[in-house]
Scaffold this motif. Structure first.
Motif, PDB file in Angstrom:
ATOM      1  N   SER A  90     -44.787   0.344  26.801  1.00 43.28           N
ATOM      2  CA  SER A  90     -44.274  -0.998  27.097  1.00 43.28           C
ATOM      3  C   SER A  90     -43.238  -1.415  26.059  1.00 43.28           C
ATOM      4  CB  SER A  90     -45.424  -2.009  27.111  1.00 43.28           C
ATOM      5  OG  SER A  90     -44.915  -3.327  27.081  1.00 43.28           O
ATOM      6  N   LEU A  91     -41.978  -1.351  26.458  1.00 41.98           N
ATOM      7  CA  LEU A  91     -40.893  -1.776  25.576  1.00 41.98           C
ATOM      8  C   LEU A  91     -41.038  -3.250  25.225  1.00 41.98           C
ATOM      9  CD1 LEU A  91     -38.339  -0.921  24.115  1.00 41.98           C
ATOM     10  CD2 LEU A  91     -37.041  -1.459  26.185  1.00 41.98           C
ATOM     11  N   GLU A  92     -41.513  -4.031  26.184  1.00 43.29           N
ATOM     12  CA  GLU A  92     -41.716  -5.469  25.973  1.00 43.29           C
ATOM     13  C   GLU A  92     -42.694  -5.720  24.819  1.00 43.29           C
ATOM     14  OE1 GLU A  92     -40.285  -8.899  26.415  1.00 43.29           O
ATOM     15  OE2 GLU A  92     -39.606  -7.330  27.784  1.00 43.29           O
ATOM     16  N   SER A  93     -43.770  -4.923  24.754  1.00 45.30           N
ATOM     17  CA  SER A  93     -44.762  -5.109  23.685  1.00 45.30           C
ATOM     18  C   SER A  93     -44.186  -4.734  22.319  1.00 45.30           C
ATOM     19  CB  SER A  93     -46.038  -4.314  23.972  1.00 45.30           C
ATOM     20  OG  SER A  93     -45.820  -2.919  23.846  1.00 45.30           O
ATOM     21  N   PHE A  94     -43.258  -3.774  22.292  1.00 46.44           N
ATOM     22  CA  PHE A  94     -42.593  -3.401  21.035  1.00 46.44           C
ATOM     23  C   PHE A  94     -41.671  -4.531  20.577  1.00 46.44           C
ATOM     24  CE2 PHE A  94     -39.089  -1.280  18.685  1.00 46.44           C
ATOM     25  CZ  PHE A  94     -39.837  -0.842  17.601  1.00 46.44           C
ATOM     26  N   LYS A  95     -40.964  -5.133  21.520  1.00 44.19           N
ATOM     27  CA  LYS A  95     -40.089  -6.266  21.179  1.00 44.19           C
ATOM     28  C   LYS A  95     -40.917  -7.419  20.620  1.00 44.19           C
ATOM     29  CE  LYS A  95     -36.472  -5.233  24.560  1.00 44.19           C
ATOM     30  NZ  LYS A  95     -35.935  -5.574  25.885  1.00 44.19           N
ATOM     31  N   ARG A  96     -42.134  -7.592  21.151  1.00 44.60           N
ATOM     32  CA  ARG A  96     -43.021  -8.662  20.674  1.00 44.60           C
ATOM     33  C   ARG A  96     -43.433  -8.413  19.221  1.00 44.60           C
ATOM     34  NH1 ARG A  96     -46.171 -13.226  21.941  1.00 44.60           N
ATOM     35  NH2 ARG A  96     -44.499 -13.518  23.453  1.00 44.60           N
ATOM     36  N   VAL A  97     -43.658  -7.149  18.858  1.00 44.61           N
ATOM     37  CA  VAL A  97     -44.009  -6.804  17.478  1.00 44.61           C
ATOM     38  C   VAL A  97     -42.862  -7.196  16.537  1.00 44.61           C
ATOM     39  CG1 VAL A  97     -44.254  -4.780  15.944  1.00 44.61           C
ATOM     40  CG2 VAL A  97     -45.765  -5.050  17.910  1.00 44.61           C
ATOM     41  N   ASP A  98     -41.626  -6.971  16.971  1.00 47.48           N
ATOM     42  CA  ASP A  98     -40.462  -7.357  16.171  1.00 47.48           C
ATOM     43  C   ASP A  98     -40.452  -8.873  15.946  1.00 47.48           C
ATOM     44  OD1 ASP A  98     -37.874  -6.970  14.867  1.00 47.48           O
ATOM     45  OD2 ASP A  98     -37.004  -7.865  16.671  1.00 47.48           O
ATOM     46  N   VAL A  99     -40.716  -9.640  16.994  1.00 52.26           N
ATOM     47  CA  VAL A  99     -40.764 -11.101  16.883  1.00 52.26           C
ATOM     48  C   VAL A  99     -41.888 -11.513  15.932  1.00 52.26           C
ATOM     49  CG1 VAL A  99     -41.268 -13.238  18.167  1.00 52.26           C
ATOM     50  CG2 VAL A  99     -39.726 -11.521  19.141  1.00 52.26           C
ATOM     51  N   LEU A 100     -43.070 -10.900  16.074  1.00 51.83           N
ATOM     52  CA  LEU A 100     -44.203 -11.223  15.196  1.00 51.83           C
ATOM     53  C   LEU A 100     -43.870 -10.944  13.732  1.00 51.83           C
ATOM     54  CD1 LEU A 100     -47.167  -9.898  17.351  1.00 51.83           C
ATOM     55  CD2 LEU A 100     -46.883 -12.256  16.571  1.00 51.83           C
ATOM     56  N   LYS A 101     -43.221  -9.818  13.477  1.00 53.89           N
ATOM     57  CA  LYS A 101     -42.853  -9.466  12.090  1.00 53.89           C
ATOM     58  C   LYS A 101     -41.917 -10.520  11.511  1.00 53.89           C
ATOM     59  CE  LYS A 101     -42.257  -6.960   8.339  1.00 53.89           C
ATOM     60  NZ  LYS A 101     -41.399  -7.802   7.531  1.00 53.89           N
ATOM     61  N   LYS A 102     -40.944 -10.956  12.295  1.00 54.85           N
ATOM     62  CA  LYS A 102     -40.011 -11.989  11.822  1.00 54.85           C
ATOM     63  C   LYS A 102     -40.742 -13.319  11.583  1.00 54.85           C
ATOM     64  CE  LYS A 102     -35.754 -10.007  13.712  1.00 54.85           C
ATOM     65  NZ  LYS A 102     -36.199  -8.662  13.406  1.00 54.85           N
ATOM     66  N   GLU A 103     -41.714 -13.635  12.446  1.00 57.59           N
ATOM     67  CA  GLU A 103     -42.508 -14.859  12.258  1.00 57.59           C
ATOM     68  C   GLU A 103     -43.328 -14.783  10.967  1.00 57.59           C
ATOM     69  OE1 GLU A 103     -43.120 -17.752  14.677  1.00 57.59           O
ATOM     70  OE2 GLU A 103     -41.057 -17.040  14.857  1.00 57.59           O
ATOM     71  N   ILE A 104     -43.917 -13.621  10.713  1.00 60.70           N
ATOM     72  CA  ILE A 104     -44.697 -13.444   9.481  1.00 60.70           C
ATOM     73  C   ILE A 104     -43.791 -13.661   8.273  1.00 60.70           C
ATOM     74  CG2 ILE A 104     -45.915 -11.752   8.041  1.00 60.70           C
ATOM     75  CD1 ILE A 104     -46.884 -10.502  10.778  1.00 60.70           C
TER      76      ILE A 104
END
Length: 192
Positions: A90-104
């Motif tokens: 799921s490419l979408e789930s990988f993009k979500r990890v990128d967003v989470l990292k930036k939020e952290i």
């Protein structure tokens, strides 16, 4: 055994966060079994570090994030570390990890926090959407360690959590605050 570190496990819905924790801790997850949506669970694990010391982890298994949903803010302040999980199919789930990292990074204001990333479901080779090299390149850019894992191979889950625990519980070699009366090595003392 130390104080126990709080680790938040997060990612998009249905990437296998609960399956990873259940397989790691109990070895009893059956791949392909029905799962219900997690609200929040806390697992307590005793993990051996690379120094041979057992440390306690409190693993917060969070609710899977749907589109447009954010991780509840309180997790950012309580966590000593984060495990960000995506599914390689799921490419979408990988993009979500990128967003989470930036939020952290934003919420922790770049304060020291340990983050590891797990690309789950490597057994689904024929459905892969996230290129391994692209993911590793992203991880290097974000200065996080990334492992590709599969709940079907329990051994693939052990190293990431051993490394995470070792980093979270590293003995502090140097104090950020020199003791009074001692001069710091290499820095001139300019008493003003």
């Amino acid at each position: 055994m130390g104080k126990g570190c709080k680790v938040v496990v997060c990612g998009q819905t249905a990437v296998g966060k609960t399956a990873i924790l259940e397989q790691l801790l109990y070895g009893n997850h059956t791949v392909g079994s029905e799962s219900s949506e997690t609200q929040e669970d806390v697992y307590v694990a005793s993990v051996e570090t690379d120094r041979g010391v057992k440390e306690q982890l409190r693993l917060y298994d969070t609710k899977g994030l749907h589109d447009g949903q954010d991780l509840p803010k309180h997790y950012y302040s309580v966590a000593d570390g984060f495990v960000l999980v995506y599914s390689v199919d799921s490419l979408e789930s990988f993009k979500r990890v990128d967003v989470l990292k930036k939020e952290i990074d934003k919420f922790r204001d770049k304060k020291e926090v340990t983050v590891i990333v797990l690309g789950n479901k490597t057994d689904l080779r024929e459905r892969r959407q996230v290129d391994q090299e692209v993911a590793q390149q992203w991880a290097r850019g974000e200065k996080v360690k990334l492992w590709e894992v599969s709940v079907a191979e329990r051994n693939s889950l052990i190293e990431p959590f051993t490394q995470l625990t070792s980093r979270l519980t590293q003995p502090q070699s140097k104090s950020a605050f020199p003791l009074p009366g001692r001069k710091s090595k290499g820095t001139p003392s300019n008493d003003m």
